[in-house]
Design a protein around this motif. Structure first.
Motif, PDB file in Angstrom:
ATOM      1  N   PHE A   5       0.803  -1.227   0.000  1.00 32.83           N
ATOM      2  CA  PHE A   5       0.000   0.000   0.000  1.00 32.83           C
ATOM      3  C   PHE A   5       0.833   1.273   0.000  1.00 32.83           C
ATOM      4  CE2 PHE A   5      -3.359  -2.839   2.036  1.00 32.83           C
ATOM      5  CZ  PHE A   5      -3.940  -3.101   0.798  1.00 32.83           C
ATOM      6  N   SER A  47       2.965 -12.987  -6.838  1.00 39.60           N
ATOM      7  CA  SER A  47       1.624 -12.771  -6.294  1.00 39.60           C
ATOM      8  C   SER A  47       0.604 -13.190  -7.344  1.00 39.60           C
ATOM      9  CB  SER A  47       1.446 -11.289  -5.975  1.00 39.60           C
ATOM     10  OG  SER A  47       0.086 -11.011  -5.742  1.00 39.60           O
ATOM     11  N   TYR A  64       2.349  -1.447  -7.366  1.00 36.14           N
ATOM     12  CA  TYR A  64       2.965  -2.615  -6.710  1.00 36.14           C
ATOM     13  C   TYR A  64       2.830  -3.833  -7.654  1.00 36.14           C
ATOM     14  CZ  TYR A  64       2.620  -6.863  -3.810  1.00 36.14           C
ATOM     15  OH  TYR A  64       2.732  -8.144  -3.309  1.00 36.14           O
ATOM     16  N   LEU A  78      -2.992  -7.554   7.190  1.00 39.62           N
ATOM     17  CA  LEU A  78      -4.393  -7.880   6.939  1.00 39.62           C
ATOM     18  C   LEU A  78      -5.303  -7.743   8.174  1.00 39.62           C
ATOM     19  CD1 LEU A  78      -5.445 -10.469   4.389  1.00 39.62           C
ATOM     20  CD2 LEU A  78      -6.584 -10.525   6.558  1.00 39.62           C
ATOM     21  N   ILE A  81      -5.299  -4.183   9.760  1.00 41.52           N
ATOM     22  CA  ILE A  81      -6.062  -3.190   8.967  1.00 41.52           C
ATOM     23  C   ILE A  81      -7.559  -3.393   9.196  1.00 41.52           C
ATOM     24  CG2 ILE A  81      -6.714  -2.440   6.624  1.00 41.52           C
ATOM     25  CD1 ILE A  81      -3.875  -2.938   5.711  1.00 41.52           C
ATOM     26  N   PHE A 120      -8.007 -16.637   0.592  1.00 40.56           N
ATOM     27  CA  PHE A 120      -7.168 -16.160   1.682  1.00 40.56           C
ATOM     28  C   PHE A 120      -6.292 -17.352   2.048  1.00 40.56           C
ATOM     29  CE2 PHE A 120     -10.592 -13.079   1.988  1.00 40.56           C
ATOM     30  CZ  PHE A 120      -9.870 -11.903   2.202  1.00 40.56           C
ATOM     31  N   TRP A 144     -16.557 -11.358   2.340  1.00 42.91           N
ATOM     32  CA  TRP A 144     -17.150 -10.775   3.545  1.00 42.91           C
ATOM     33  C   TRP A 144     -17.392 -11.812   4.635  1.00 42.91           C
ATOM     34  CZ3 TRP A 144     -16.349  -5.900   4.219  1.00 42.91           C
ATOM     35  CH2 TRP A 144     -16.101  -5.117   3.085  1.00 42.91           C
ATOM     36  N   LEU A 201     -10.799  -5.286  -4.782  1.00 41.82           N
ATOM     37  CA  LEU A 201     -10.357  -6.449  -4.003  1.00 41.82           C
ATOM     38  C   LEU A 201     -11.474  -6.989  -3.111  1.00 41.82           C
ATOM     39  CD1 LEU A 201      -6.759  -5.370  -2.893  1.00 41.82           C
ATOM     40  CD2 LEU A 201      -7.329  -7.312  -4.353  1.00 41.82           C
TER      41      LEU A 201
HETATM   42  C1  LIG Z   1     -12.695  -3.993   3.768  1.00 48.36           C
HETATM   43  C2  LIG Z   1     -11.400  -4.102   4.447  1.00 48.36           C
HETATM   44  C3  LIG Z   1     -10.888  -2.914   5.160  1.00 48.36           C
HETATM   45  C4  LIG Z   1     -10.727  -5.237   4.374  1.00 48.36           C
HETATM   46  C5  LIG Z   1      -9.391  -5.428   4.956  1.00 48.36           C
HETATM   47  C6  LIG Z   1      -8.676  -6.567   4.310  1.00 48.36           C
HETATM   48  C7  LIG Z   1      -7.648  -6.084   3.323  1.00 48.36           C
HETATM   49  C8  LIG Z   1      -6.602  -5.296   4.074  1.00 48.36           C
HETATM   50  C9  LIG Z   1      -7.083  -7.286   2.590  1.00 48.36           C
HETATM   51  C10 LIG Z   1      -8.146  -8.040   1.817  1.00 48.36           C
HETATM   52  C11 LIG Z   1      -7.470  -8.640   0.575  1.00 48.36           C
HETATM   53  C12 LIG Z   1      -6.013  -8.426   0.852  1.00 48.36           C
HETATM   54  C13 LIG Z   1      -5.019  -8.525  -0.240  1.00 48.36           C
HETATM   55  C14 LIG Z   1      -3.816  -7.840  -0.151  1.00 48.36           C
HETATM   56  C15 LIG Z   1      -3.551  -6.912   0.986  1.00 48.36           C
HETATM   57  C16 LIG Z   1      -4.586  -6.937   2.096  1.00 48.36           C
HETATM   58  C17 LIG Z   1      -5.979  -7.074   1.557  1.00 48.36           C
HETATM   59  C18 LIG Z   1      -6.336  -5.920   0.647  1.00 48.36           C
HETATM   60  C19 LIG Z   1      -2.803  -7.870  -1.243  1.00 48.36           C
HETATM   61  C20 LIG Z   1      -2.997  -6.595  -2.065  1.00 48.36           C
HETATM   62  C21 LIG Z   1      -1.382  -7.938  -0.680  1.00 48.36           C
HETATM   63  C22 LIG Z   1      -0.341  -7.981  -1.756  1.00 48.36           C
HETATM   64  C23 LIG Z   1      -0.634  -8.889  -2.881  1.00 48.36           C
HETATM   65  O1  LIG Z   1       0.254  -9.369  -3.528  1.00 48.36           O
HETATM   66  C24 LIG Z   1      -2.038  -9.138  -3.261  1.00 48.36           C
HETATM   67  C25 LIG Z   1      -2.970  -9.146  -2.077  1.00 48.36           C
HETATM   68  C26 LIG Z   1      -4.419  -9.316  -2.531  1.00 48.36           C
HETATM   69  C27 LIG Z   1      -5.327  -9.447  -1.359  1.00 48.36           C
END
Ligand SMILES: CC(C)=CCC[C@@H](C)[C@H]1CC[C@H]2C3=C(CC[C@]12C)[C@@]1(C)CCC(=O)C[C@@H]1CC3
Ligand SMILES: NC(=O)C1=CN([C@@H]2O[C@H](COP(=O)(O)OP(=O)(O)OC[C@H]3O[C@@H](n4cnc5c(N)ncnc54)[C@H](OP(=O)(O)O)[C@@H]3O)[C@@H](O)[C@H]2O)C=CC1
Length: 401
Positions: free
Chosen positions: A137, A172, A199, A238, A241, A264, A303, A358
């Motif tokens: 991020f 990834s 990224y 994850l 956040i 996941f 969800w 996502l």
């Molecule tokens: C609605 C909410 C605030 C959800 C929180 C979860 C997210 C932080 C994760 C859900 C899917 C995740 C994801 C990644 C990071 C964390 C999430 C967005 C990546 C972007 C990490 C780096 C990668 O290579 C791909 C991942 C895809 C899924």
């Protein structure tokens, strides 16, 4: 090889006539051979039983067990190191920072963009796991390009120069994701033409470099592991956040109809996939120069996963729903506003089109190729993984009201 005592000569018995001596010698040699054969069978059985890494790993595991984990101080890296040590590897960590203490690990602190920093960490090493990257991020485009692309080229050069034979990259699954539904996507999907962020764009460049450098004729073999949505104990991303969002009261609304399936992947399964890949990567193996999805093989509605973790930590699950397209265009509009005001104020919005994509689309991947070529099977189920993860964050648990 048989042990010394098993190799020792036949033991002589009491009669000394030449026929008896000969007979006795033959019988004893036979007995010793049978004993050796039995013990060596037991040894190999013990190895394959104790390991989940399959028969072909025997060769590699015995040949060389010295490896370097680049990014070994990070979330995935630390779990990699722990498992590799358990498996009897001798482990170097190369990272920009030292993330933990362990006297069994040799730390090399440096920047992977520098070959001079890297080379000492690769001496006498057979396998390199490259799982370093700037955090996804981050907004720093230059950093992504420098570390993920040019840095990875430097890693490849350094590996070749140091005589490393196997390079296992943590790529990834998102390298094929463009914000549109992917259901059971295979590794044959083309790289994203419009990656969701910078990224991912640099993860694509990185993977191409690593797979393109595969050169078994010169004893340099490469493979890329593509995990998705890694989670587990000590992840700074994850779950924290999610909890942060819930605490701020922004986790009340689901994007879309709540049915979109997503992968996941529990960190131990990701580690398992990496070690299998390293052990199956041989000159004549199908893994050379290929990418492999590694998932929990149990896609779950996005969800539902979020709700299970939040409820496990005593937060409320999101209740309301907003149509996906409405959320997406709203997020686009917010991005536009942020751009307009950017000369005056810097705002970092949490509600971005990428995050909406996502959270609201299907993105799950087939790991059939990994099952077929390296006998991959997740070692921890999703239920168990969620339970272990929730238990590992007592500090994030909401006190009962
Ligand atoms: C609605 C909410 C605030 C959800 C929180 C979860 C997210 C932080 C994760 C859900 C899917 C995740 C994801 C990644 C990071 C964390 C999430 C967005 C990546 C972007 C990490 C780096 C990668 O290579 C791909 C991942 C895809 C899924
Ligand atoms: N987390 C996820 O859901 C997914 C992750 N991946 C990939 O998995 C890999 C590991 O991710 P994760 O463990 O979550 O990430 P982390 O950020 O936890 O770990 C990466 C490590 O690499 C270090 N690092 C960054 N830049 C450099 C550099 N120039 N030289 C040396 N070390 C550096 C980081 O240090 P510092 O912390 O100081 O930056 C950190 O210690 C990454 O390649 C990521 O792209 C793939 C799919 C999903």
């Amino acid at each position: 090889m048989p042990k010394k005592e098993q190799m020792k000569g036949p033991s002589w018995s009491f009669c000394c006539c030449s026929q008896c001596l000969l007979l006795s010698a033959v019988v004893n040699i036979g007995k010793n051979l049978l004993k050796w054969r039995h013990e060596s069978d037991l040894r190999s059985q013990e190895f394959t039983e104790e390991s989940t890494y399959g028969a072909r790993s025997t060769h590699c595991a015995l040949a060389s067990k010295k490896c370097t984990v680049i990014g070994g101080s990070g979330f995935l890296g630390q779990h990699m190191v722990e498992r590799l040590l358990e498996r009897g590897y001798s482990v170097n960590v190369f990272d920009i920072r030292q993330g933990f203490e362990n006297e069994r690990v040799q730390f090399h602190i440096g920047d992977l963009c520098s070959k001079t920093d890297l080379l000492p960490a690769l001496q006498g090493v057979n396998i390199v796991f490259h799982c370093a990257s700037p955090a996804p991020f981050s907004n720093n485009k230059e950093l992504f390009y420098r570390v993920n692309y040019t840095g990875t080229r430097t890693v490849i050069q350094a590996c070749k120069e140091a005589g490393v034979q196997k390079l296992v990259l943590t790529s990834s699954a998102s390298v094929v994701f463009e914000g549109k539904d992917i259901k059971d996507g295979t590794e044959d999907l083309p790289y994203a033409h419009n990656p969701i962020d910078y990224y991912t764009e640099t993860k694509i460049l990185q993977e191409k470099e690593v797979l393109g450098s595969n050169d078994p004729a010169n004893n340099f073999m490469t493979v890329a592991i593509r995990p998705h949505g890694i989670f587990g104990p000590r992840d700074p991303q994850l779950v924290p956040i999610m909890v942060e969002t819930a605490k701020s009261g922004k986790m009340k609304i689901m994007i879309g109809n709540g049915k979109n399936l997503v992968d996941f992947t529990y960190v131990e399964n990701v580690v398992h996939g990496h070690i299998l890949a390293a052990e199956y990567l041989q000159k004549d193996s199908p893994l050379c120069g290929k990418a492999y999805h590694i998932t929990n093989d149990e896609p779950i509605p996005f969800w539902t996963f979020i709700s299970r973790v939040l409820v496990g930590l005593n937060y409320d699950a999101p209740k309301y729903k907003i149509p996906y397209l409405l959320a997406y265009y709203l997020a686009l509009f917010v991005s536009f506003l942020v751009l307009v005001v950017s000369p005056l104020i810097t705002i970092k919005p949490t509600f971005t089109p990428m995050r909406v994509a996502l959270a609201g689309t299907y993105h799950y991947y087939s790991c059939e190729r990994a099952k077929k070529d390296m006998g991959y099977k997740p070692v921890v189920s999703l239920d168990k993984a969620i339970e272990k993860t929730v238990q590992s964050y007592p500090q994030l648990r909401r006190a009962s009201q």
